[in-house]
Design an enzyme around this catalytic site. Structure first.
Site, PDB file in Angstrom:
ATOM      1  N   VAL A  88     -65.426  15.574 -21.225  1.00 34.19           N
ATOM      2  CA  VAL A  88     -64.506  14.503 -21.362  1.00 34.19           C
ATOM      3  C   VAL A  88     -63.756  14.844 -22.950  1.00 34.19           C
ATOM      4  O   VAL A  88     -62.580  14.722 -23.040  1.00 34.19           O
ATOM      5  CB  VAL A  88     -64.843  12.984 -21.267  1.00 34.19           C
ATOM      6  CG1 VAL A  88     -63.787  12.071 -21.551  1.00 34.19           C
ATOM      7  CG2 VAL A  88     -65.520  12.845 -20.154  1.00 34.19           C
ATOM      8  N   GLY A  89     -64.404  15.313 -23.902  1.00 34.18           N
ATOM      9  CA  GLY A  89     -63.939  15.739 -25.125  1.00 34.18           C
ATOM     10  C   GLY A  89     -62.682  16.746 -25.054  1.00 34.18           C
ATOM     11  O   GLY A  89     -61.744  16.605 -25.624  1.00 34.18           O
ATOM     12  N   GLY A 130     -68.514  11.256 -26.641  1.00 33.74           N
ATOM     13  CA  GLY A 130     -68.897  11.387 -25.435  1.00 33.74           C
ATOM     14  C   GLY A 130     -69.117  12.495 -24.835  1.00 33.74           C
ATOM     15  O   GLY A 130     -69.637  13.653 -25.956  1.00 33.74           O
ATOM     16  N   SER A 131     -68.940  12.966 -23.662  1.00 34.11           N
ATOM     17  CA  SER A 131     -69.361  14.427 -23.270  1.00 34.11           C
ATOM     18  C   SER A 131     -68.478  15.435 -23.790  1.00 34.11           C
ATOM     19  O   SER A 131     -67.441  15.279 -24.008  1.00 34.11           O
ATOM     20  CB  SER A 131     -69.426  14.256 -21.795  1.00 34.11           C
ATOM     21  OG  SER A 131     -68.245  14.298 -21.081  1.00 34.11           O
ATOM     22  N   GLU A 189     -67.207  13.358 -31.402  1.00 30.40           N
ATOM     23  CA  GLU A 189     -68.648  13.339 -31.534  1.00 30.40           C
ATOM     24  C   GLU A 189     -69.240  13.547 -30.230  1.00 30.40           C
ATOM     25  O   GLU A 189     -69.194  12.605 -29.169  1.00 30.40           O
ATOM     26  CB  GLU A 189     -69.017  12.136 -32.069  1.00 30.40           C
ATOM     27  CG  GLU A 189     -68.481  11.642 -33.549  1.00 30.40           C
ATOM     28  CD  GLU A 189     -69.188  12.537 -34.541  1.00 30.40           C
ATOM     29  OE1 GLU A 189     -70.090  13.421 -34.146  1.00 30.40           O
ATOM     30  OE2 GLU A 189     -69.211  12.032 -35.637  1.00 30.40           O
TER      31      GLU A 189
END
Length: 465
Positions: free
Chosen positions: A193-194, A189-190, A211
């Site tokens: 958010v990571g 994800g982004s 990722e």
């Protein structure tokens, strides 16, 4: 909800601890069953991807479903070899010992997947996790709800919940799952958010694979074939309407070739994504996932224009779920579109006067997930590679490096952590456990106290260093 999820987590933990590690043959059987269950739901998967993202059956097959078939087949073919203990050399301190590295499952794993390639980016990590012998909980995206529903059906048919369980729901489900002490978390994800996922993982010292994405640049050297380059960039940029983590995010082109590249790009877009009558081809051009994301993309363009950017070209075909391709030029570096990952069909063009100037523009930004180099000169390519860093590189093409399971796929720093696909995905979900079998003839006694009698030994060791 929280109690149900915690119950599943505990069941999976007990399963892992009580039954021991899943044998390689059992893992292979589960992977074969997963492929059969996918094949049985193939038409429903295509329908779901069409509803969620307006993906054509061909695009869905190539980038999602057949991609996963290939991953399963590759894992089945190679799993026995991946799982074998590796020999490690002995050293002077353990000269007669036998040394091995074994791959063991990390244990309870969590996979949180995104909406842009909802089938591929959920099932891909799952294949690696099962191949490594783990128990898994999956949280697919609530934005691609139709595909998530199909994934849940496939998982329920292929695995017992004590091995793999799919949790549906909104971000509250993800938040709840992140409070559990998983052994490993795989998030796609982004970057923003990571960071949240990594903070949550730190509470339990869970290992993570992230990722993410970032702004993947296309650097076009002045000796590249512009027409071929523009066609490849147009396809890669507008695949899934730009909603691809390794989509070309912006183009660096020599100032004397800017207009020529724009003309070639526009012509390629018309050929690839428009009908002969000039209408956008909705059989080839995906929709934007939701109104919130569409509004964000319009906001990026508005912000850039307010700071002086110019629209060099815009296709027609905007609607309530579609954003037609846009080329921007003269973009201020402080604009949001040059700071944020675009994740849509907007292509900024940035010009340079010297190659080193272009390289500095890349170096000054966070490390991207992908770098695309276009050049017909090997020395130029080598110079760019030596002076940049990125998660991966594709030379004289875009996107396609992700399709080779023999290559690790992953980012670095802001674009990710760890690798996936093939053997590298297997390793991501495995712990490399070192084992030394000491021989009956052990030299370790020579380093036991009392140390006052070891002066001659110390001199001998020093000569060996």
């Amino acid at each position: 909800m929280q109690q149900t999820l915690k119950t599943i987590f505990d069941i999976q933990k007990d399963q892992y601890q009580s039954t021991g590690k899943l044998a390689v043959q059992e893992r292979i059987q589960y992977l074969k069953k997963l492929k059969i269950c996918i094949q049985q739901q193939e038409f429903s998967i295509f329908e779901a991807l069409a509803k969620d993202l307006r993906k054509s059956q061909f695009e869905a097959a190539v980038t999602e479903v057949y991609f996963i078939y290939s991953e399963i087949d590759f894992a089945i073919k190679n799993l026995r070899r991946w799982s074998r203990p590796l020999r490690a050399k002995a050293t002077l301190s353990s000269i007669f010992s036998k040394n091995r590295i074994i791959y063991e499952p990390k244990g309870n794993c969590l996979i949180i997947s995104p909406w842009n390639y909802p089938f591929q980016l959920t099932l891909g990590p799952l294949i690696s996790a099962v191949a490594a012998g783990n128990t898994v909980m999956i949280k697919p995206s609530e934005y691609s709800i139709h595909t998530s529903d199909i994934i849940a059906k496939i998982v329920a048919a292929a695995f017992p919940p004590s091995l793999v369980y799919c949790a549906l729901g909104d971000q509250d489900v993800s938040t709840t799952l992140l409070t559990f002490p998983f052994n490993h978390i795989f998030f796609t994800g982004s970057t923003q958010v990571g960071q949240i996922v990594m903070r949550a993982a730190s509470a339990h010292l869970s290992s993570v694979t992230l990722e993410l994405g970032g702004k993947s640049p296309v650097l076009i050297a002045d000796n590249a074939n512009l027409k071929k380059t523009a066609e490849k960039v147009a396809w890669g940029k507008l695949l899934n309407a730009g909603q691809t983590c390794i989509a070309p995010d912006y183009v660096l082109v020599h100032e004397n070739q800017e207009q020529q590249f724009i003309d070639y790009f526009q012509a390629a877009v018309q050929d690839l994504f428009y009908t002969p009558t000039g209408d956008i081809n909705t059989d080839s051009y995906a929709k934007i996932i939701n109104s919130r994301h569409l509004s964000r993309l319009h906001g990026l363009v508005h912000d850039a224009k307010s700071l002086g950017a110019q629209i060099a070209w815009k296709g027609n075909g905007d609607s309530q779920d579609t954003l037609a391709p846009i080329i921007l030029r003269d973009i201020p570096t402080e604009s949001r579109i040059m700071q944020e990952e675009i994740f849509g069909p907007i292509l900024p063009i940035v010009t340079y006067s010297t190659l080193d100037e272009a390289l500095r523009l890349i170096q000054d930004r966070p490390k991207p997930l992908a770098l695309y180099i276009f050049s017909d000169n090997s020395k130029t390519i080598d110079h760019i590679l030596e002076n940049t860093t990125s998660g991966g590189v594709c030379v004289n093409d875009v996107i396609l490096h992700v399709s080779n399971p023999n290559l690790p796929f992953g980012g670095v720093n802001q674009s990710g952590m760890g690798s996936s696909h093939g053997y590298f995905g297997f390793k991501a979900f495995s712990h490399e456990r070192s084992i030394m079998y000491q021989s009956r003839i052990a030299f370790s006694k020579f380093i036991y106290p009392p140390y006052t009698k070891k002066e001659r030994l110390l001199k001998w060791l020093k000569r060996l260093m």
